[in-house]
Write an enzyme that holds these catalytic residues in place. Structure first.
Site, PDB file in Angstrom:
ATOM      1  N   GLU A   1      42.664 -23.501   1.408  1.00  0.00           N
ATOM      2  CA  GLU A   1      42.662 -22.428   2.399  1.00  0.00           C
ATOM      3  C   GLU A   1      44.047 -21.807   2.567  1.00  0.00           C
ATOM      4  O   GLU A   1      44.188 -20.586   2.560  1.00  0.00           O
ATOM      5  CB  GLU A   1      42.167 -22.945   3.752  1.00  0.00           C
TER       6      GLU A   1
ATOM      7  N   ASP B   1      40.067 -27.960   2.284  1.00  0.00           N
ATOM      8  CA  ASP B   1      40.497 -27.451   3.588  1.00  0.00           C
ATOM      9  C   ASP B   1      41.313 -28.553   4.256  1.00  0.00           C
ATOM     10  O   ASP B   1      40.775 -29.615   4.578  1.00  0.00           O
ATOM     11  CB  ASP B   1      39.296 -27.074   4.461  1.00  0.00           C
TER      12      ASP B   1
ATOM     13  N   ILE C   1      42.672 -28.753   7.224  1.00  0.00           N
ATOM     14  CA  ILE C   1      42.111 -29.006   8.564  1.00  0.00           C
ATOM     15  C   ILE C   1      40.941 -28.056   8.755  1.00  0.00           C
ATOM     16  O   ILE C   1      41.128 -26.837   8.828  1.00  0.00           O
ATOM     17  CB  ILE C   1      43.135 -28.770   9.699  1.00  0.00           C
ATOM     18  N   ASP C   2      39.745 -28.601   8.807  1.00  0.00           N
ATOM     19  CA  ASP C   2      38.596 -27.776   9.188  1.00  0.00           C
ATOM     20  C   ASP C   2      38.339 -28.072  10.657  1.00  0.00           C
ATOM     21  O   ASP C   2      38.105 -29.228  11.034  1.00  0.00           O
ATOM     22  CB  ASP C   2      37.368 -28.097   8.331  1.00  0.00           C
TER      23      ASP C   2
ATOM     24  N   THR D   1      40.509 -26.059  12.983  1.00  0.00           N
ATOM     25  CA  THR D   1      41.892 -25.877  13.464  1.00  0.00           C
ATOM     26  C   THR D   1      41.928 -25.545  14.953  1.00  0.00           C
ATOM     27  O   THR D   1      42.805 -26.015  15.685  1.00  0.00           O
ATOM     28  CB  THR D   1      42.602 -24.770  12.642  1.00  0.00           C
TER      29      THR D   1
ATOM     30  N   ASP E   1      35.599 -24.628   3.439  1.00  0.00           N
ATOM     31  CA  ASP E   1      34.898 -25.216   4.592  1.00  0.00           C
ATOM     32  C   ASP E   1      33.651 -25.987   4.139  1.00  0.00           C
ATOM     33  O   ASP E   1      33.209 -26.905   4.829  1.00  0.00           O
ATOM     34  CB  ASP E   1      34.429 -24.117   5.568  1.00  0.00           C
TER      35      ASP E   1
HETATM   36  C1  IPD Z   1      36.500 -22.693  10.597  1.00  0.00           C
HETATM   37  C2  IPD Z   1      35.541 -23.706  11.130  1.00  0.00           C
HETATM   38  C3  IPD Z   1      34.545 -23.046  12.058  1.00  0.00           C
HETATM   39  C4  IPD Z   1      33.813 -21.919  11.380  1.00  0.00           C
HETATM   40  C5  IPD Z   1      34.771 -20.928  10.772  1.00  0.00           C
HETATM   41  C6  IPD Z   1      35.737 -21.643   9.841  1.00  0.00           C
HETATM   42  P1  IPD Z   1      38.968 -23.539  10.052  1.00  0.00           P
HETATM   43  O1  IPD Z   1      37.398 -23.289   9.700  1.00  0.00           O
HETATM   44  O2  IPD Z   1      34.841 -24.337  10.081  1.00  0.00           O
HETATM   45  O3  IPD Z   1      33.564 -23.947  12.472  1.00  0.00           O
HETATM   46  O4  IPD Z   1      33.024 -21.265  12.330  1.00  0.00           O
HETATM   47  O5  IPD Z   1      33.995 -19.992  10.038  1.00  0.00           O
HETATM   48  O6  IPD Z   1      36.637 -20.700   9.310  1.00  0.00           O
HETATM   49  O7  IPD Z   1      39.557 -22.192  10.291  1.00  0.00           O
HETATM   50  O8  IPD Z   1      39.014 -24.384  11.263  1.00  0.00           O
HETATM   51  O9  IPD Z   1      39.463 -24.164   8.820  1.00  0.00           O
HETATM   52 CA    CA Z   2      41.308 -24.799   7.762  1.00  0.00          CA
END
Ligand code: IPD
Ligand code: CA
Length: 315
Positions: free
Chosen positions: A77, A97, A99-100, A102, A241
């Site tokens: 990412e 990713d 941190i999923d 964030t 993700d």
């Molecule tokens: C997000 C999370 C969130 C989702 C967003 C993603 P991130 O990833 O997975 O649940 O709704 O579409 O972008 O930004 O925390 O890596």
């Molecule tokens: Ca992320």
């Protein structure tokens, strides 16, 4: 690639996720103790957040990967966000990713995960998702099943509960980071129909059990693999993700389809499609496709284009 190599990559990814998770956990602990230096950085989009920890964890993962497997490819990412040119090829490729969740990380809401997917010949082959705040590790390799904390086979329900009708389902979805009126109105209208009673004006309304959001696409997919939510639908998340979670869902017996309103599409989603509809394991594929078809009656046509980045992106 031999089963032995797949097993080696799986064990490598599990260790890497645990080590990366330790960095994330330490950052949360030190922020909570008031000593963290985690400055919240905003991208141009104020609801798409990134922190120093996202970047540091991705650098940590990338360095370990390239040291161990120098010829492998990497899609991450933060690397993508920095504008680096990436390509998706037949080569062994790690899709990460750091941190999923964030936003959860910033708020201390404990649904935060590192997500490490691996594709071979463009086929999602390994998935590891680790939530270091709840100490939950999800892992799967193609053909080998999906596991929680290495030993608990997914789904948790054995045999899976029957899937009969959307009205009996718990549905996971997310606000996502596109907060334009058009997109939010369409998502809220879809959620409204997932929750409300049917009547003559709303023949497809589902009156489902309820809606859940964790704030992490990877953990939503793991909840589908566990069988603790029945359905997950999202438009707007990215390959990093979902790459790992898609393997975990598939290996638990679930389906991940393209989450657009085309009712005929029953093939597994392309990792890059940005629209996903996951259905948990059931006694038969027919009942899974029935639920998918009921969802597709409610899913709006929302666009999720791939933003142009300097250097371009080929998927
Ligand atoms: C997000 C999370 C969130 C989702 C967003 C993603 P991130 O990833 O997975 O649940 O709704 O579409 O972008 O930004 O925390 O890596
Ligand atoms: Ca992320």
């Amino acid at each position: 690639m031999s089963q032995q190599e797949i097993e080696e990559y799986l064990q490598f990814a599990i260790q890497l996720a645990q080590d990366a998770g330790a960095i994330i956990k330490a950052a949360v602990d030190s922020r909570m103790a008031g000593s963290g230096s985690n400055i919240e950085l905003k991208k141009e989009n104020p609801t798409d957040l990134v922190t120093e920890t996202d970047k540091a964890v991705e650098e940590f993962i990338k360095a370990r990967l390239f040291k161990t497997y120098p010829s492998h490819k990497f899609i991450g990412e933060e690397t993508f966000a920095s504008g680096e040119k990436t390509e998706f090829t037949q080569e062994p490729t790690w899709i990460v990713d750091p941190i999923d969740g964030t936003t959860n990380f910033i708020h201390g809401y404990p649904f935060v995960a590192v997500s490490i997917g691996f594709t071979l010949n463009k086929i999602p082959t390994i998935g590891v998702v680790f939530n270091p705040l709840l100490n939950e590790l999800y892992s799967a390799a193609k053909g080998q099943g999906a596991y929680l904390n290495n030993t608990i086979k997914l789904p948790l329900f054995n045999p899976p509960q029957p899937l009969t009708d959307l009205s009996h389902c718990l549905i996971a979805t997310e606000a996502g980071s596109d907060r334009s009126k058009l997109v939010i109105d369409a998502k809220i209208a879809a959620i409204h129909d997932m929750l409300r009673k049917k009547d003559e004006h709303h023949p497809f309304a589902a009156e489902s059990h309820s809606i859940r959001t964790t704030g992490s696409a990877a953990l939503n997919l793991c909840n589908v693999a566990k069988g603790v939510v029945d359905v997950y639908w999202e438009v707007g998340c990215w390959e990093w993700d979902v790459a790992a979670g898609m393997v975990i869902v598939a290996e638990s017996g679930g389906l991940v389809l393209e989450g657009h309103s085309d009712k005929t599409e029953t093939d597994t989603a392309n990792i890059f499609c940005r629209k996903y509809l996951a259905i948990r394991a059931a006694l038969d594929r027919e009942s899974q496709l029935h639920i998918a078809s009921q969802m597709k009656d409610l899913i709006p046509a929302i666009d999720a284009p791939r933003a142009p980045v300097p250097g371009g992106y080929k998927a």
